[in-house]
Write an enzyme that holds these catalytic residues in place. Structure first.
Site, short mmCIF file in Angstrom:
data_model
loop_
_atom_site.label_atom_id
_atom_site.label_comp_id
_atom_site.label_asym_id
_atom_site.label_seq_id
_atom_site.Cartn_x
_atom_site.Cartn_y
_atom_site.Cartn_z
N CYS A 14 60.57 32.14 53.57
CA CYS A 14 60.45 32.89 52.31
C CYS A 14 59.02 32.75 51.83
O CYS A 14 58.49 31.65 51.74
CB CYS A 14 61.43 32.33 51.29
SG CYS A 14 61.08 32.78 49.59
N CYS B 102 63.72 40.88 53.75
CA CYS B 102 63.26 39.54 54.17
C CYS B 102 64.27 38.86 55.08
O CYS B 102 63.90 38.29 56.10
CB CYS B 102 62.88 38.67 52.97
SG CYS B 102 64.25 38.06 52.00
N CYS C 225 57.85 37.78 45.91
CA CYS C 225 58.65 38.93 45.47
C CYS C 225 59.23 38.72 44.08
O CYS C 225 59.42 39.68 43.34
CB CYS C 225 59.81 39.18 46.44
SG CYS C 225 59.50 38.61 48.10
N HIS D 124 65.48 42.54 42.84
CA HIS D 124 65.42 41.42 43.78
C HIS D 124 66.46 41.56 44.89
O HIS D 124 66.20 41.20 46.04
CB HIS D 124 65.55 40.09 43.04
CG HIS D 124 64.97 38.94 43.81
ND1 HIS D 124 63.68 38.95 44.30
CD2 HIS D 124 65.51 37.78 44.23
CE1 HIS D 124 63.45 37.84 44.97
NE2 HIS D 124 64.55 37.11 44.95
FE1 SF4 Z 1 61.97 34.84 49.31
FE2 SF4 Z 1 63.26 36.98 50.21
FE3 SF4 Z 1 63.44 36.26 47.62
FE4 SF4 Z 1 61.16 37.28 48.65
S1 SF4 Z 1 63.13 38.34 48.44
S2 SF4 Z 1 61.36 35.54 47.28
S3 SF4 Z 1 61.17 36.39 50.71
S4 SF4 Z 1 64.20 35.11 49.42
FE FE Z 2 65.32 34.08 47.37
#
Ligand code: SF4
Ligand code: FE
Length: 479
Positions: free
Chosen positions: A100, A299, A104, A292
């Protein structure tokens, strides 16, 4: 300082040292602290890869405010193409990190506030929107990393915020002054917080009249007086400095989360973007969640691509890649991965323009994207463990492989097919252990909200009544 390179990013972390604790002790320098380094490396990829010509189109955008080229992580989506590119960018970054990369959350906080402050101002005659645009300009220009602070600890879930025995279990305003507000409370599970510059506090749930003190959205620098971070433990985190036993020694396991405490933190009005407007808290929470949840097929889809590759390599190294049941299981993993990705692309493709002018994904499909992840990633991980075999849980360490006494035995008995070293086989098994273990899976379940929060959205958005009418019509039921 404008951040362009990884070095710039790390330098800004070094220059600003928030109060951070890990395992009971104060962290002296977050920029070099071993438990944080993999997460810093992962976030740094969002800066580094933006400089590569082949990724520029995905990782950068044109600011609709300044017209300058900016990081897509600070961009307000201006089109369906922007929404789609965000998801494609996340899949690409997951290929580079298998982890991660954390940025984001701040991006989604900014976008959800952009849509919502516009509408708050329209209804209440407030001036949050121009204030946010000014803050956004700064973020875009400096290319800061912003953590998104939504989840309150919540205490007794059967009680409203104001009914808690300890009112601080929900973040709230304890004092309003002429020059700003004083905030007390905490935000839990804050992805990337220890290696961010600022945190954007958002309300954690829909609120009602009488709960105005809990209705607060504000940007707080992590070095602000009264802010304390406590970094969470992760599965096998002591292995972060143990070479390939870490599994993914460069980028770690998922985001690196912290409990962020606000002990009477002063926030000047120019950093406050909602204060007391309880009628907009539900909308703001829903929008942040949708933005989100849109991400997760990107991801997690990208992380799954690496996991599939690792699984196929493990099978190749042990000579089972040609077996028909292995091929079939790999196909199942591929199918599940493309399925989670498809929902994220779909909710982006069906996104639309909001009153603020910014674009927003289709909320029902975005919730579906995240809900798929809470299931499919477990199944993908299950198949990976099935193919990899029990060695995943019993493998000797890198230190044993390197031992002058027993290294020869590890080398001899960990051998798979000819032409592949025992070390390579062990490395890929460790990566699989890392990617299918405790912390990684829990993140897929609860990151961006627990599955139940997505199921609530189906009830609200999926128009069950309309579907019943369709069935009645086809079945020719008159009553
Ligand atoms: Fe992490 Fe995926 Fe959340 Fe982005 S969307 S912060 S990569 S878990
Ligand atoms: Fe996350």
């Amino acid at each position: 300082m404008k951040i362009t390179t990884k070095q710039d990013y790390v330098e800004t972390l070094r220059a600003q040292q928030p109060v951070i604790y890990f395992r009971g002790e104060r962290v002296p320098d977050r920029s070099t602290f071993a438990a944080f380094v993999p997460h810093i490396n992962a976030a740094a990829q969002t800066y580094e890869l933006a400089l590569a010509p082949e990724y520029e189109d995905l990782l950068t955008a044109r600011s609709h405010i300044s017209g300058n080229k900016i990081s897509r992580f600070t961009h307000i989506h201006q089109s369906v193409d922007d929404l789609i590119k965000k998801v494609q960018m996340l899949r690409m970054l997951a290929h580079a990190t298998a982890s991660c990369f954390q940025r984001c959350v701040g991006c989604d906080a900014l976008n959800s506030l952009y849509l919502t402050t516009y509408e708050i101002d329209e209804k209440h005659g407030t001036h949050y929107f121009p204030r946010l645009v000014k803050y956004l300009e700064k973020i875009q220009e400096e290319n800061w990393m912003l953590a998104g602070g939504m989840t309150d600890p919540k205490g007794d879930r059967s009680q409203r915020p104001s009914q808690q025995v300890d009112p601080d279990l929900f973040t709230h305003v304890v004092e309003k002054r002429a020059d700003g507000v004083v905030v007390r409370g905490a935000k839990a599970h804050q992805t990337g917080a220890v290696n961010s510059h600022e945190i954007m506090i958002l309300p954690t749930q829909a609120l009602q009249a009488g709960e105005e003190d809990y209705a607060i959205a504000a940007a707080v620098p992590l070095i602000e007086k009264g802010v304390t971070l406590i970094f969470g433990r992760q599965s096998n985190d002591e292995r972060k400095t143990e070479g390939f036993d870490a599994g993914n020694c460069e980028f770690g396991i998922v985001g690196g989360e912290a409990l962020v405490i606000f002990d009477d933190v002063f926030v000047p009005w120019e950093r406050v973007f909602l204060c007391g407007e309880v009628d907009f808290c539900g909308t703001l929470v829903e929008r942040f969640a949708t933005l989100h949840r849109q991400n997760y097929g990107g991801c997690k889809g990208g992380v799954s691509d690496v996991l599939i590759g690792a699984t196929a390599l493990a099978a190749q190294y042990q000579g089972s890649i040609g077996a028909s049941h292995i091929k079939d299981k790999l196909v199942e993993m591929l199918h599940l991965t493309e399925t989670v990705y498809a929902a994220s692309i779909a909710c982006s493709a069906l996104g639309g323009k909001t009153r603020s002018g910014a674009y927003y994904p289709d909320p029902l499909l975005a919730n579906c994207a995240k809900h798929n992840v809470t299931r499919a990633i477990y199944e993908i991980a299950r198949i990976a463990q099935d193919i990899a075999g029990g060695l995943l849980a019993t493998l000797p360490s890198q230190a044993d492989l390197n031992s002058p006494d027993v290294g020869k035995y590890v080398e001899k008995y960990m051998k798979g097919v000819a032409g592949v070293s025992s070390e390579s086989r062990m490395k890929v098994l460790r990566l699989l252990e890392n990617m299918t273990g405790g912390t990684a899976l829990v993140e897929s379940m609860h990151g961006a909200g627990s599955p139940q929060s997505q199921r609530i959205m189906y009830q609200r958005l999926a128009k069950l009544e309309q579907k019943m009418k369709m069935a009645k019509k086809i079945a020719q039921i008159e009553e």
